[in-house]
Design an enzyme around this catalytic site. Structure first.
Site, PDB file in Angstrom:
ATOM      1  N   GLU A 112       0.839  -1.206   0.000  1.00 27.04           N
ATOM      2  CA  GLU A 112       0.000   0.000   0.000  1.00 27.04           C
ATOM      3  C   GLU A 112       0.877   1.260   0.000  1.00 27.04           C
ATOM      4  OE1 GLU A 112      -4.113  -0.677   1.962  1.00 27.04           O
ATOM      5  OE2 GLU A 112      -2.662  -1.408   3.421  1.00 27.04           O
ATOM      6  N   GLU A 140      -3.380 -10.048   3.878  1.00 30.70           N
ATOM      7  CA  GLU A 140      -4.553  -9.679   4.686  1.00 30.70           C
ATOM      8  C   GLU A 140      -5.634 -10.754   4.585  1.00 30.70           C
ATOM      9  OE1 GLU A 140      -2.885  -7.683   2.740  1.00 30.70           O
ATOM     10  OE2 GLU A 140      -2.792  -5.633   3.507  1.00 30.70           O
TER      11      GLU A 140
END
Ligand code: 1HE
Length: 260
Positions: free
Chosen positions: A114, A134
C-alpha cells in the site's frame, strides 16, 4: 535526521533529493503507528529545495506491512480511525510536495505494498516479492490499497492475490504493473536515485501536473478530463521556465529525444 524507525537525509549535487529509509529491520520494517505518523509529518514538512524523494527499507525487506502486534486490542471505531490515519499519511506521500520513488527489495507485502502504491514510481530489484496476506489473516487492506492497487494491476488480480494468497515474484510483478522498473539484486536504490535526479531537473509545474493533476484526470469522465487537461496545459505552458526550455530546444541548446 533520524526519527525512531525512519531515517532522512538529503543527497544529490544540490541536495535536491530526499532519501527516506524505513529503519525497523528487526521487524522487517513493519509499519507501526509511530512510523506511519513520522512518514506523514515528514511529507508535510518537507524542507524547501527538495525536488524528488526516494523511499527504501533497511535490511532484507522493503516492508512487511502493518505491524500486526498493534492490531490486537482495537475495537471497530478505533479500527476506522486507524485506517483513516493511514489514508491521511499515504495521501501526503501521493499528493505531497514532490514526486516519490519507491526502491523495492525483498518483501513488499500488505501495508508495504500500500505504501509502495502511493509512490509515483516503483523500482524493484530481483529479490522483490509482492503479496497481500490480509486475506489469510482475516482482515482487509486499510491503507488505501483497495483504491490504488486495482489502478496498477486491475481488480481481478488484486482479488486473486487476496483470495488465494498469491505471491508475485519480481519479474511477474513488473510484467503486471506493480513496478515500472526491474533491476538486478541490490541495484534498486541506485536506479531510484538516478531517476530522482532526472525528475528533480524537470520544471516543478510539470512535476506538479503529473503527480497532482494526472491521477485526478484519470478518475474524471472523459469530457471533464479533457477540460482539466486543457487548463493544466495552459498553466504549465505559461510558466517562464517552460518558455525558456522550449526556446533552448529551438535554439539547439537542449537535448533531443534519443532512440534507445
Ligand atoms: C512482524 C511483521 C508484521 C515480521 N507485524 N511483526 N503483514 C504480514 O502478514 C507479513 C508478515 N511477515 C512475514 O510474512 C515475514 O516476516 C516476512 C516474509 C516479511 C519476512 O520473513 P523473515 O523470515 O525474514 O522474518 P520473520 O522471522 O518472519 O520476522 C522477523 C521479526 O519481525 C519477527 O519478530 P521476532 O520478535 O520474532 O523477531 C516477526 O514477528 C516480526 N514481523 N512482520 C509485526 N507485519 C493498513 S492495513 C495493512 C494490513 C496489512 O499490512 S496485513 C499484512 C501484514
Amino acid at each position: 535526521m533520524s526519527k525512531k524507525h525512519l531515517h532522512f537525509e538529503r543527497c544529490g549535487a544540490q541536495q535536491e533529493i530526499a532519501l527516506i529509509r524505513l529503519t525497523r529491520a528487526p521487524k522487517r520494517n513493519a509499519l507501526n503507528d509511530a512510523l506511519i505518523l513520522a512518514l506523514r509529518d515528514l511529507f508535510e514538512k518537507m524542507p524547501s529545495g527538495v525536488r524528488a524523494a526516494v523511499i527504501d527499507g533497511e535490511g532484507d525487506h522493503f516492508c512487511a506491512g502493518l505491524d500486526l502486534s498493534e492490531l490486537q486490542e482495537r475495537d471497530a471505531g478505533q479500527g476506522l480511525f486507524h485506517s483513516r490515519m493511514w489514508h491521511a499519511a499515504l495521501e501526503r506521500v501521493q499528493y505531497g510536495p514532490v514526486p516519490v520513488i519507491a526502491a523495492l527489495h525483498g518483501a513488499v507485502v500488505g501495508g508495504g505494498l500500500e505504501l509502495a502504491s502511493a509512490c509515483h514510481i516503483r523500482v524493484a530489484d530481483e529479490s522483490t516479492f509482492y503479496a497481500l496476506p490480509e486475506g489469510s489473516r482475516g482482515i482487509f487492506v486499510g491503507g488505501g490499497g483497495s483504491v490504488r492497487i486495482p489502478r496498477l494491476i486491475g481488480v481481478a488480480r488484486m482479488t486473486d492475490m487476496m483470495l488465494t494468497g498469491r505471491v508475485y515474484n519480481a519479474q511477474d510483478g513488473e510484467r503486471i504493473g506493480l513496478a515500472q522498473y526491474l533491476v538486478p539484486q541490490g541495484m534498486a536504490l541506485e536506479k531510484a536515485l538516478e531517476l530522482a535526479t532526472r525528475i528533480a531537473g524537470n520544471a516543478p509545474m510539470t512535476n506538479y501536473a503529473l503527480t497532482h493533476v494526472l491521477p485526478r484526470i484519470a478518475d474524471q469522465p472523459a469530457d471533464q478530463g479533457f477540460m482539466t487537461e486543457a487548463m493544466m496545459a495552459s498553466i504549465a505552458q505559461s510558466a517562464p521556465e517552460a518558455k525558456e526550455r522550449v526556446r533552448d530546444f529551438l535554439e539547439g541548446r537542449a537535448a533531443k529525444v534519443q532512440k534507445r
